[in-house]
Enzyme design. Structure first.
Site, mmCIF file in Angstrom:
data_model
loop_
_atom_site.group_PDB
_atom_site.id
_atom_site.type_symbol
_atom_site.label_atom_id
_atom_site.label_comp_id
_atom_site.label_asym_id
_atom_site.label_seq_id
_atom_site.Cartn_x
_atom_site.Cartn_y
_atom_site.Cartn_z
ATOM 1 N N ASP A 17 48.737 39.242 31.158
ATOM 2 C CA ASP A 17 47.743 39.453 31.833
ATOM 3 C C ASP A 17 46.628 39.881 30.816
ATOM 4 O OD1 ASP A 17 46.004 40.201 33.865
ATOM 5 O OD2 ASP A 17 46.801 41.760 34.364
ATOM 6 N N GLU A 96 40.321 30.984 36.985
ATOM 7 C CA GLU A 96 39.764 31.458 38.142
ATOM 8 C C GLU A 96 38.472 30.646 38.623
ATOM 9 O OE1 GLU A 96 39.180 35.923 40.742
ATOM 10 O OE2 GLU A 96 40.087 35.808 38.460
ATOM 11 N N LYS A 132 43.027 29.949 40.527
ATOM 12 C CA LYS A 132 43.040 31.527 40.987
ATOM 13 C C LYS A 132 41.864 31.599 42.065
ATOM 14 C CE LYS A 132 43.813 35.658 38.924
ATOM 15 N NZ LYS A 132 44.050 36.383 37.523
ATOM 16 N N THR A 156 44.510 35.938 44.486
ATOM 17 C CA THR A 156 44.554 37.202 43.707
ATOM 18 C C THR A 156 43.593 38.193 44.660
ATOM 19 O OG1 THR A 156 43.826 38.223 41.747
ATOM 20 C CG2 THR A 156 42.210 36.475 42.379
ATOM 21 N N PHE A 178 47.780 43.541 43.715
ATOM 22 C CA PHE A 178 47.302 44.271 42.814
ATOM 23 C C PHE A 178 47.895 46.000 43.143
ATOM 24 C CE2 PHE A 178 43.368 42.738 40.886
ATOM 25 C CZ PHE A 178 43.859 41.369 40.712
#
Length: 317
Positions: A17, A96, A132, A156, A178
């Site tokens: 990440d 993303e 993403k 996400t 998350f």
């Protein structure tokens, strides 16, 4: 004995990440994920200066308004960093779309197609890329279309069960619930309560989603994200994938105690039954979940803010 990081890799696909190439080289994850916040952080590192210049040159060559040039610049930079990461990881990079498009189906599709085109022109096939996008209704519908086109997606900013169910129903390749941000909300809302260990609501959420997917034979991959401590990762050992910051990978690599598997598809049990979710049901469920509703909105706002900061940084080049 193997470190807990190495033990984790035997039961879970470990994903970096970060956009920090040096950290990715150090811990040898299978995949990597980036987002506007991570790209902003990476862009301040001297090693990325050539990529920033290349992104600016390319964006200027495309023409358009100042806003379009900046948008193209950040998109190109994300892909350039992704290309560097793909030289290291054997698997996929998640890149993303602009968070400002989180409620725009066509805008998300257009952005995704641009990202894929940039990777393809650099010689990278679709099977090494995940698009993403935020787990809004619009983001999920865009992902549904992209999956039909053979473009896999990573949804996400996922906080609620309804979001996870809608993603699975849409045939999304992977979701990123998350963990840490869920814990943050509960600790701020109920400061008097104990949310340590098994009481961690983020861990409970991912466990519930994982069991639901496995019990109902969904192929969507569950990738826990946004961890606040090593304990959350240990509690989700065995999850399909976990995307972990370099700091927490370092901490796991220094732990030499046995790591027990917690999640397993063979023992997964869920009382939730698979159902098709329409937009009205999705919206009702999201509004009913104050945590998910607030964290989705604030998460998008945070990514938008960092996207703008990144554009401002690039505009000064």
């Amino acid at each position: 004995m193997l470190s807990q990081l190495e033990q984790l890799k035997t039961m879970t696909t470990v994903v970096a990440d970060t956009g920090d190439i040096a950290a990715i080289k150090q811990f040898s994850p299978v995949d990597a994920t980036t987002n506007p916040s991570l790209l902003l952080k990476a862009s301040s590192l001297p090693a990325y200066a050539p990529l920033l210049s290349e992104a600016k040159t390319w964006a200027n060559s495309q023409g358009g308004s100042d806003a379009q040039v900046l948008a193209n610049m950040t998109q190109k930079l994300a892909v350039l960093i992704g290309l560097e990461i793909l030289k290291i990881v054997p698997g996929r990079i998640s890149t993303e779309v602009d968070a400002r498009l989180s409620y725009d189906i066509q805008g998300t599709l257009d952005s995704a197609h641009q990202i894929i085109d940039l990777y393809n022109k650099a010689g990278i096939s679709n099977d090494r890329i995940l698009i993403k996008a935020a787990s809004t209704w619009e983001g999920i519908q865009a992902a549904k279309q992209l999956e039909k086109e053979g473009i896999n997606c990573n949804l996400t900013l996922l906080f609620g069960f309804g979001q996870a169910a809608a993603c699975a129903d849409a045939g999304v390749y992977l979701i990123s619930p998350f963990v840490g941000r869920i814990l943050d909300w509960y600790k701020a809302t109920y400061p008097e309560k104990d949310f340590s260990g098994a009481n961690d609501p983020g861990v409970q959420s991912v466990t519930s989603i994982y069991n639901f997917y496995k019990t109902n034979n969904y192929n969507t991959i569950v990738m826990g994200a946004s961890f606040r401590n090593v304990g959350e990762i240990q509690a989700l050992a065995g999850c399909d994938r976990l995307t972990i910051s370099p700091q927490l990978m370092q901490a796991l690599d220094q732990l030499m105690e046995p790591l027990e598997r917690q999640l397993n598809p063979q023992s997964a049990q869920s009382e939730q039954v698979a159902v098709s979710i329409d937009e009205t049901t999705f919206s009702q469920q999201l509004k009913a979940d104050a945590m998910a509703n607030e964290k989705l909105s604030s998460g998008i706002d945070g990514f938008v803010a960092d996207q703008i900061k990144l554009e401002q940084l690039l505009a000064k080049l």
